[in-house]
Write a protein that holds these residues in place. Structure first.
Motif, PDB file in Angstrom:
ATOM      1  N   ARG A   1     -35.373 -37.987  -8.341  1.00  0.00           N
ATOM      2  CA  ARG A   1     -35.560 -36.746  -7.507  1.00  0.00           C
ATOM      3  C   ARG A   1     -34.365 -36.697  -6.501  1.00  0.00           C
ATOM      4  N   GLN A   2     -34.297 -37.857  -5.713  1.00  0.00           N
ATOM      5  CA  GLN A   2     -33.520 -38.115  -4.753  1.00  0.00           C
ATOM      6  C   GLN A   2     -31.994 -38.459  -5.199  1.00  0.00           C
ATOM      7  N   PHE A   3     -31.809 -39.099  -6.055  1.00  0.00           N
ATOM      8  CA  PHE A   3     -30.228 -39.481  -6.441  1.00  0.00           C
ATOM      9  C   PHE A   3     -29.858 -39.154  -7.603  1.00  0.00           C
ATOM     10  N   ARG A   4     -30.428 -38.533  -8.708  1.00  0.00           N
ATOM     11  CA  ARG A   4     -30.027 -37.943  -9.885  1.00  0.00           C
ATOM     12  C   ARG A   4     -30.801 -36.564 -10.205  1.00  0.00           C
ATOM     13  N   PRO A   5     -30.735 -35.785  -9.228  1.00  0.00           N
ATOM     14  CA  PRO A   5     -31.334 -34.508  -9.684  1.00  0.00           C
ATOM     15  C   PRO A   5     -31.199 -33.834 -10.895  1.00  0.00           C
TER      16      PRO A   5
ATOM     17  N   THR B   1     -25.923 -47.872 -15.284  1.00  0.00           N
ATOM     18  CA  THR B   1     -24.340 -47.006 -15.216  1.00  0.00           C
ATOM     19  C   THR B   1     -23.365 -47.700 -16.177  1.00  0.00           C
ATOM     20  N   TRP B   2     -23.643 -48.734 -16.500  1.00  0.00           N
ATOM     21  CA  TRP B   2     -22.528 -49.709 -17.498  1.00  0.00           C
ATOM     22  C   TRP B   2     -22.667 -49.171 -18.799  1.00  0.00           C
ATOM     23  N   HIS B   3     -23.663 -48.776 -19.115  1.00  0.00           N
ATOM     24  CA  HIS B   3     -23.742 -48.284 -20.674  1.00  0.00           C
ATOM     25  C   HIS B   3     -22.797 -47.185 -21.310  1.00  0.00           C
TER      26      HIS B   3
ATOM     27  N   THR C   1     -32.398 -37.466 -24.309  1.00  0.00           N
ATOM     28  CA  THR C   1     -32.085 -38.724 -23.392  1.00  0.00           C
ATOM     29  C   THR C   1     -30.535 -38.739 -23.103  1.00  0.00           C
ATOM     30  N   VAL C   2     -30.257 -39.086 -21.934  1.00  0.00           N
ATOM     31  CA  VAL C   2     -28.804 -39.149 -21.152  1.00  0.00           C
ATOM     32  C   VAL C   2     -28.642 -40.645 -20.770  1.00  0.00           C
ATOM     33  N   GLY C   3     -29.570 -41.588 -20.576  1.00  0.00           N
ATOM     34  CA  GLY C   3     -29.380 -42.614 -19.786  1.00  0.00           C
ATOM     35  C   GLY C   3     -30.614 -43.349 -19.825  1.00  0.00           C
ATOM     36  N   MET C   4     -30.696 -44.382 -19.048  1.00  0.00           N
ATOM     37  CA  MET C   4     -31.881 -45.531 -18.518  1.00  0.00           C
ATOM     38  C   MET C   4     -31.682 -45.798 -17.217  1.00  0.00           C
TER      39      MET C   4
ATOM     40  N   PHE D   1     -39.896 -52.659 -16.098  1.00  0.00           N
ATOM     41  CA  PHE D   1     -40.161 -51.465 -17.018  1.00  0.00           C
ATOM     42  C   PHE D   1     -38.814 -50.798 -17.207  1.00  0.00           C
ATOM     43  N   THR D   2     -38.350 -50.357 -18.627  1.00  0.00           N
ATOM     44  CA  THR D   2     -37.098 -49.655 -18.365  1.00  0.00           C
ATOM     45  C   THR D   2     -37.594 -48.346 -19.005  1.00  0.00           C
ATOM     46  N   MET D   3     -36.900 -47.260 -18.455  1.00  0.00           N
ATOM     47  CA  MET D   3     -37.247 -45.789 -18.970  1.00  0.00           C
ATOM     48  C   MET D   3     -35.983 -45.117 -19.303  1.00  0.00           C
ATOM     49  N   HIS D   4     -35.914 -44.304 -20.515  1.00  0.00           N
ATOM     50  CA  HIS D   4     -35.045 -43.312 -20.629  1.00  0.00           C
ATOM     51  C   HIS D   4     -34.899 -42.318 -19.861  1.00  0.00           C
ATOM     52  N   THR D   5     -33.655 -41.883 -19.520  1.00  0.00           N
ATOM     53  CA  THR D   5     -33.595 -40.724 -18.454  1.00  0.00           C
ATOM     54  C   THR D   5     -33.171 -39.428 -19.415  1.00  0.00           C
ATOM     55  N   VAL D   6     -33.965 -38.281 -18.968  1.00  0.00           N
ATOM     56  CA  VAL D   6     -33.837 -37.147 -19.767  1.00  0.00           C
ATOM     57  C   VAL D   6     -33.354 -35.882 -19.082  1.00  0.00           C
ATOM     58  N   ARG D   7     -32.686 -35.218 -19.614  1.00  0.00           N
ATOM     59  CA  ARG D   7     -32.090 -33.876 -19.074  1.00  0.00           C
ATOM     60  C   ARG D   7     -32.162 -32.967 -20.316  1.00  0.00           C
ATOM     61  N   ASP D   8     -33.068 -31.592 -19.956  1.00  0.00           N
ATOM     62  CA  ASP D   8     -33.133 -30.756 -20.926  1.00  0.00           C
ATOM     63  C   ASP D   8     -33.457 -31.222 -22.364  1.00  0.00           C
ATOM     64  N   GLY D   9     -34.670 -32.222 -22.126  1.00  0.00           N
ATOM     65  CA  GLY D   9     -35.084 -32.566 -23.343  1.00  0.00           C
ATOM     66  C   GLY D   9     -34.408 -33.766 -24.072  1.00  0.00           C
TER      67      GLY D   9
END
Length: 93
Positions: free
Chosen positions: A35-39, A80-82, A63-66, A53-61
């Protein structure tokens, strides 16, 4: 790998590790960090590893990163290195 308490740079298999962050708290910390750094990103699928714990990050349904959350400190580490996410393969619980 640095945070992995079993296989990382400083494994703790010879001494007890006190984990203060559980899976639910890790998701809360990750959500707040995003919320703070990757709105615009939300947390997705989560996997527990020794020490984090590792989580995928999601935009509009999609997966865009982790990112990862340290299980003792609660620090969030965005991966960020992926480069651009293509697919995930080979992980099972």
């Amino acid at each position: 790998m640095m945070w992995n308490t079993s296989y990382g740079m400083m494994p703790s298999h010879t001494r007890p590790v006190r984990h203060t962050v559980n899976a639910d708290r890790a998701r809360d910390l990750a959500t707040e960090w995003l919320r703070q750094f990757r709105p615009g990103l939300q947390t997705g699928e989560s996997h527990a590893f020794p020490g984090y714990f590792t989580m995928h990050t999601v935009r509009d349904g999609a997966t865009v990163g982790m990112l990862s959350v340290h299980s003792r400190s609660g620090h969030v580490w965005y991966h960020t290195w992926h480069g651009e996410f293509i697919q995930s393969r080979g992980h099972s619980e």
